[in-house]
Design a protein around this motif. Structure first.
Motif, short mmCIF file in Angstrom:
data_model
loop_
_atom_site.label_atom_id
_atom_site.label_comp_id
_atom_site.label_asym_id
_atom_site.label_seq_id
_atom_site.Cartn_x
_atom_site.Cartn_y
_atom_site.Cartn_z
N CYS A 21 -3.93 3.24 -6.27
CA CYS A 21 -2.73 4.33 -6.81
C CYS A 21 -2.76 4.35 -8.33
O CYS A 21 -2.58 5.43 -8.98
CB CYS A 21 -1.59 4.06 -5.91
N GLU A 22 -2.59 3.06 -8.92
CA GLU A 22 -2.42 3.00 -10.27
C GLU A 22 -3.47 3.45 -11.05
O GLU A 22 -3.31 3.93 -12.07
CB GLU A 22 -1.94 1.44 -10.56
N CYS B 199 -2.35 10.44 -5.87
CA CYS B 199 -1.27 9.69 -6.61
C CYS B 199 -1.02 10.32 -8.06
O CYS B 199 -2.10 10.38 -8.71
CB CYS B 199 -1.56 8.13 -6.93
N VAL C 248 3.77 9.01 -0.07
CA VAL C 248 3.51 9.83 -1.23
C VAL C 248 3.22 11.22 -0.57
O VAL C 248 2.17 11.53 -0.09
CB VAL C 248 2.37 9.39 -2.10
N LEU D 92 -0.80 8.25 1.56
CA LEU D 92 -0.83 9.69 0.89
C LEU D 92 -0.76 10.63 2.20
O LEU D 92 -1.41 10.57 3.20
CB LEU D 92 -2.17 9.99 0.41
N ASP E 233 0.88 -1.25 0.09
CA ASP E 233 0.20 -0.10 -0.06
C ASP E 233 0.86 1.19 -0.01
O ASP E 233 2.25 1.26 0.37
CB ASP E 233 -0.96 -0.02 1.33
N PHE E 234 0.20 2.34 -0.49
CA PHE E 234 0.92 3.82 -0.35
C PHE E 234 0.20 4.33 0.74
O PHE E 234 -0.84 4.17 0.95
CB PHE E 234 0.88 4.53 -1.76
N GLN F 25 -6.02 5.49 -10.04
CA GLN F 25 -6.15 6.87 -9.99
C GLN F 25 -5.00 7.54 -10.70
O GLN F 25 -5.51 8.86 -11.40
CB GLN F 25 -5.86 7.36 -8.42
N THR F 26 -3.98 7.26 -10.67
CA THR F 26 -2.79 7.89 -11.65
C THR F 26 -3.31 7.70 -13.29
O THR F 26 -3.07 8.61 -13.99
CB THR F 26 -1.41 7.18 -11.55
N THR G 281 -9.90 12.83 -7.66
CA THR G 281 -8.99 13.43 -6.51
C THR G 281 -9.49 13.74 -5.23
O THR G 281 -9.11 13.18 -4.03
CB THR G 281 -8.19 14.42 -6.95
N LEU H 190 5.49 10.36 -7.35
CA LEU H 190 5.73 8.84 -7.12
C LEU H 190 7.21 8.56 -7.46
O LEU H 190 8.03 7.61 -6.76
CB LEU H 190 4.86 7.92 -7.87
N ILE I 8 -3.85 3.94 0.44
CA ILE I 8 -4.33 3.70 -0.66
C ILE I 8 -3.59 2.49 -1.31
O ILE I 8 -2.29 2.33 -1.25
CB ILE I 8 -4.44 4.90 -1.48
#
Length: 305
Positions: free
Chosen positions: A97-98, A179, A174, A14, A11-12, A100-101, A77, A184, A92
């Protein structure tokens, strides 16, 4: 237990936008109000264009697409940021995250291209009014929109797949409220200087070229308008073009500032402030600047009410 630890490690986290102690609630309320106004303004504009047959023209078709992108942009966002703030859980998932990016890159790139095409629409309408039905019609409008979505989606897919296949061997924090590729890259443990050149090239093509096209189109429009004898028409054209250029400049300059600088020159605080402009402020201003100041839209709203 092992699977749980593995999930946490992938996980990331934020860091969020709000880092000012007791000011968090005030900033959160301000963002929530801006989000609500932007959402309502764009939804109303789309409904008016769909309901009123007098607005079924290529210009308003492109405007409805712009409003749709703005709605999707802020939904991508802001709700996640609000959820993290209210729940005090800033995690996230890697897949989240992928996604969302990717979605953010698609929407941002499509909007950048569409704004350039919209300036072409105004250029043809004012400089070549007799040829407008041939140079701009429903089929051409759909072709423009499809090209913008397709090219932006391909660009976003390439960047997303490449970035999320890089080794993230540093902290998973992050330093952003969503993201985004530039936020990143500092987490990657290998040299990304060559890849940053690719980001620079994409930014120049998707952001700089449409922005230059907008400036050139409105310069031609103003040159034609100033040849007219009507002072009132000149003042109206200058007011309209200047407001469009200001909002477009806000979107393009902030985007170029984020995507054309190497990550070594990025400041997390500045990046967050700049991101607020192209994720919240621009979607808020677009429906008011491009359409709700337009007499045809105001009349359509009166007829609907």
């Amino acid at each position: 237990m092992n699977s749980g630890n593995q999930s946490v490690e992938t996980d990331f986290i934020l860091s969020g936008l709000f880092q000012y102690g007791q000011m968090d609630i005030f900033l959160f309320v301000a963002i929530a109000i801006l989000f609500s106004v932007a959402l309502v303004g764009n939804v109303i504009l789309i409904l008016l264009i769909q309901v009123d047959t007098r607005l079924h023209t290529p210009m308003y078709f492109l405007l409805s697409q712009l409003s749709f992108m703005d709605i999707m942009n802020i939904i991508t966002t802001v709700p996640k940021m609000a959820t993290n703030f209210l729940s005090n859980s800033n995690t996230i998932t890697f897949l989240g995250c992928e996604i969302q990016t990717f979605v953010f890159l698609v929407l941002g790139g499509t909007e950048a291209l569409l704004l350039g095409f919209m300036s072409y629409d105004r250029y043809v309408a004012i400089c070549y009014p007799l040829h407008y039905p041939v140079l701009m019609n429903k089929k051409i409008g759909w072709f423009i929109v499809i090209c913008a979505w397709a090219s932006s989606s391909i660009n976003a897919l390439i960047h997303t797949l490449y970035v999320f296949h890089l080794p993230f061997c540093r902290s998973r924090i992050v330093n952003h409220f969503f993201c985004e590729v530039p936020s990143l890259l500092p987490l990657v443990c290998q040299d990304t200087s060559q890849y940053e050149n690719t980001i620079l090239l994409s930014g120049l093509i998707i952001l700089m070229l449409p922005f230059m096209a907008i400036l050139a189109s409105y310069a031609c429009v103003l040159s034609v308008v100033f040849q007219m004898s009507s002072g009132k028409g000149q003042a109206r054209a200058v007011s309209t073009c200047s407001s469009h250029v200001i909002v477009a400049s806000l979107f393009y300059i902030t985007g170029l500032s984020t995507y054309t600088r190497p990550h070594s020159l990025h400041s997390p605080g500045q990046d967050k402030a700049v991101a607020v402009f192209y994720t919240i402020i621009t979607p808020l201003l677009n429906p008011f600047i491009y359409s709700l100041r337009n007499k045809e839209v105001i009349e359509a709203m009166r007829r609907l009410l």
